[in-house]
Design a protein around this motif. Sequence first.
Motif, mmCIF file in Angstrom:
data_model
loop_
_atom_site.group_PDB
_atom_site.id
_atom_site.type_symbol
_atom_site.label_atom_id
_atom_site.label_comp_id
_atom_site.label_asym_id
_atom_site.label_seq_id
_atom_site.Cartn_x
_atom_site.Cartn_y
_atom_site.Cartn_z
ATOM 1 N N TYR A 111 0.835 -1.205 0.000
ATOM 2 C CA TYR A 111 0.000 0.000 0.000
ATOM 3 C C TYR A 111 0.871 1.257 0.000
ATOM 4 O O TYR A 111 0.559 2.241 -0.670
ATOM 5 C CB TYR A 111 -0.918 -0.002 1.215
ATOM 6 C CG TYR A 111 -1.946 -1.109 1.184
ATOM 7 C CD1 TYR A 111 -3.103 -1.003 0.412
ATOM 8 C CD2 TYR A 111 -1.765 -2.272 1.918
ATOM 9 C CE1 TYR A 111 -4.046 -2.011 0.377
ATOM 10 C CE2 TYR A 111 -2.708 -3.296 1.889
ATOM 11 C CZ TYR A 111 -3.839 -3.159 1.119
ATOM 12 O OH TYR A 111 -4.764 -4.170 1.084
ATOM 13 N N VAL A 116 -1.521 4.339 -1.656
ATOM 14 C CA VAL A 116 -2.969 4.296 -1.498
ATOM 15 C C VAL A 116 -3.309 3.797 -0.103
ATOM 16 O O VAL A 116 -2.471 3.214 0.598
ATOM 17 C CB VAL A 116 -3.623 3.381 -2.560
ATOM 18 C CG1 VAL A 116 -3.380 3.922 -3.945
ATOM 19 C CG2 VAL A 116 -3.083 1.964 -2.441
ATOM 20 N N ASP A 117 -4.569 4.029 0.304
ATOM 21 C CA ASP A 117 -5.046 3.524 1.587
ATOM 22 C C ASP A 117 -5.390 2.044 1.479
ATOM 23 O O ASP A 117 -5.539 1.488 0.389
ATOM 24 C CB ASP A 117 -6.282 4.312 2.042
ATOM 25 C CG ASP A 117 -5.957 5.788 2.246
ATOM 26 O OD1 ASP A 117 -4.798 6.083 2.614
ATOM 27 O OD2 ASP A 117 -6.844 6.622 2.031
ATOM 28 N N ALA A 120 -8.534 1.138 -0.519
ATOM 29 C CA ALA A 120 -8.583 1.644 -1.898
ATOM 30 C C ALA A 120 -9.243 0.618 -2.810
ATOM 31 O O ALA A 120 -9.020 -0.585 -2.681
ATOM 32 C CB ALA A 120 -7.168 1.961 -2.390
ATOM 33 N N ASP A 124 -8.703 3.128 -7.852
ATOM 34 C CA ASP A 124 -7.597 3.846 -7.213
ATOM 35 C C ASP A 124 -6.265 3.139 -7.463
ATOM 36 O O ASP A 124 -5.237 3.789 -7.681
ATOM 37 C CB ASP A 124 -7.849 3.957 -5.708
ATOM 38 C CG ASP A 124 -9.091 4.787 -5.394
ATOM 39 O OD1 ASP A 124 -9.440 5.654 -6.211
ATOM 40 O OD2 ASP A 124 -9.714 4.549 -4.343
ATOM 41 N N LEU A 125 -6.280 1.789 -7.428
ATOM 42 C CA LEU A 125 -5.050 1.031 -7.666
ATOM 43 C C LEU A 125 -4.544 1.253 -9.085
ATOM 44 O O LEU A 125 -3.340 1.449 -9.312
ATOM 45 C CB LEU A 125 -5.300 -0.456 -7.422
ATOM 46 C CG LEU A 125 -5.640 -0.870 -5.985
ATOM 47 C CD1 LEU A 125 -5.955 -2.362 -5.933
ATOM 48 C CD2 LEU A 125 -4.497 -0.545 -5.040
ATOM 49 N N ALA A 128 -3.058 4.774 -9.439
ATOM 50 C CA ALA A 128 -1.748 4.882 -8.803
ATOM 51 C C ALA A 128 -0.688 4.139 -9.604
ATOM 52 O O ALA A 128 0.429 4.630 -9.788
ATOM 53 C CB ALA A 128 -1.821 4.332 -7.373
#
Length: 366
Positions: A111, A116-117, A120, A124-125, A128
């Motif tokens: 992470y 990312v959190d 996520a 989002d992945l 990123a």
Amino acid sequence: MEGNKDEAMRCLSLANKYFTEGNLEKAVKFATKSNRLYPSSKATGLIREISERQKCGDNENKSETPESNVRNRRTTHSRSEEDTTTTSQSKSYSQEQLNAVKRIKTCKNYYEILGVDKDANKADLKKAYRKLALQLHPDKNLAPGASEAFKAVSNAFGVLNDEQKRQRYDQFGEEKDVPSQHYHDYYSNEFESDISPEDLFNMFFGGGTFPTGSRVYVHRNYRHRNRQRYHQEVNEPTTFNWLPALQFVPILIIFFMGLISPLLVDPSPYSLSRSMYYPHSRTTSDGIKYFVGNNFVTKYSSDRIQEIESDVKREYLGLLQERCWRDKRQQELLIHQARLWGDEKKAEGYRTMTLRSCNELQQLVS
């Protein structure tokens, strides 16, 4: 506690492996983890044995001779000179690119690598990964360690984007006591992506070595080499090159051998496809169609025809096995690609798709 037994046995097996290889640091880490998940006498004994081995190693280090110390100082001095030379030579990367590589090296879990959190989602992945992959790809980022950082980013995305791997990683993957300098070895040994970094990059950006947008990244001496090669070709005298013509000689030999081979060798009594030599179709007792010549019935007896049909069935089964294996490989690739893009419905459709060759093969075997 009983549910952690399998994972504890796996960690104990890794600890024994690293202990045999002499990697005491990883051996004690996995032995301790195994004993924490499911306490056992084997794990406790291995931890005790590793501790004794480490004590013996410390005693040996204390008894180093002055000659070995001089050798170590020479090695350190030569390495520092190489580092100085490398630093002075390469200024083809920016400080921002170097800082990006250093940040990846200090990360302790997937992470942090992607930034990312833990909650996520896949969108989002992907966002990123796309940003970091463009920033760290070795074709663009020439900073030291960029290749390893790019692999770490690809591996992190490959694991977190897979729901099963991500669930397992969240449960067992993160180790608080993993040294930062061993981040790449730890991630690549414990949790690996099913696809290589370059293949993953090509799936995102549509193939090619690197996606070129409004700017094109080339080596500085590329145009110089092309210009030099051009002048060299202009100045060289024109001569006829026989090498391209000689490359066609094996093809001509194979072509003529194919023409005269029926005259030299007794041809096969059958074929699985129709041709000018096998114009008539027949069917075996299993329903397999094959083709024969004009005088097939008069040339071969009934017993010989049964043997020929057995050969037909054997050859046809081998052909079906090859087709079935190829269809299954194609199915696995489609399922993996659908999961990569998060389309479970399409992945389920590929999983239930009809494989005709495999079904026909199963019917003939049964």
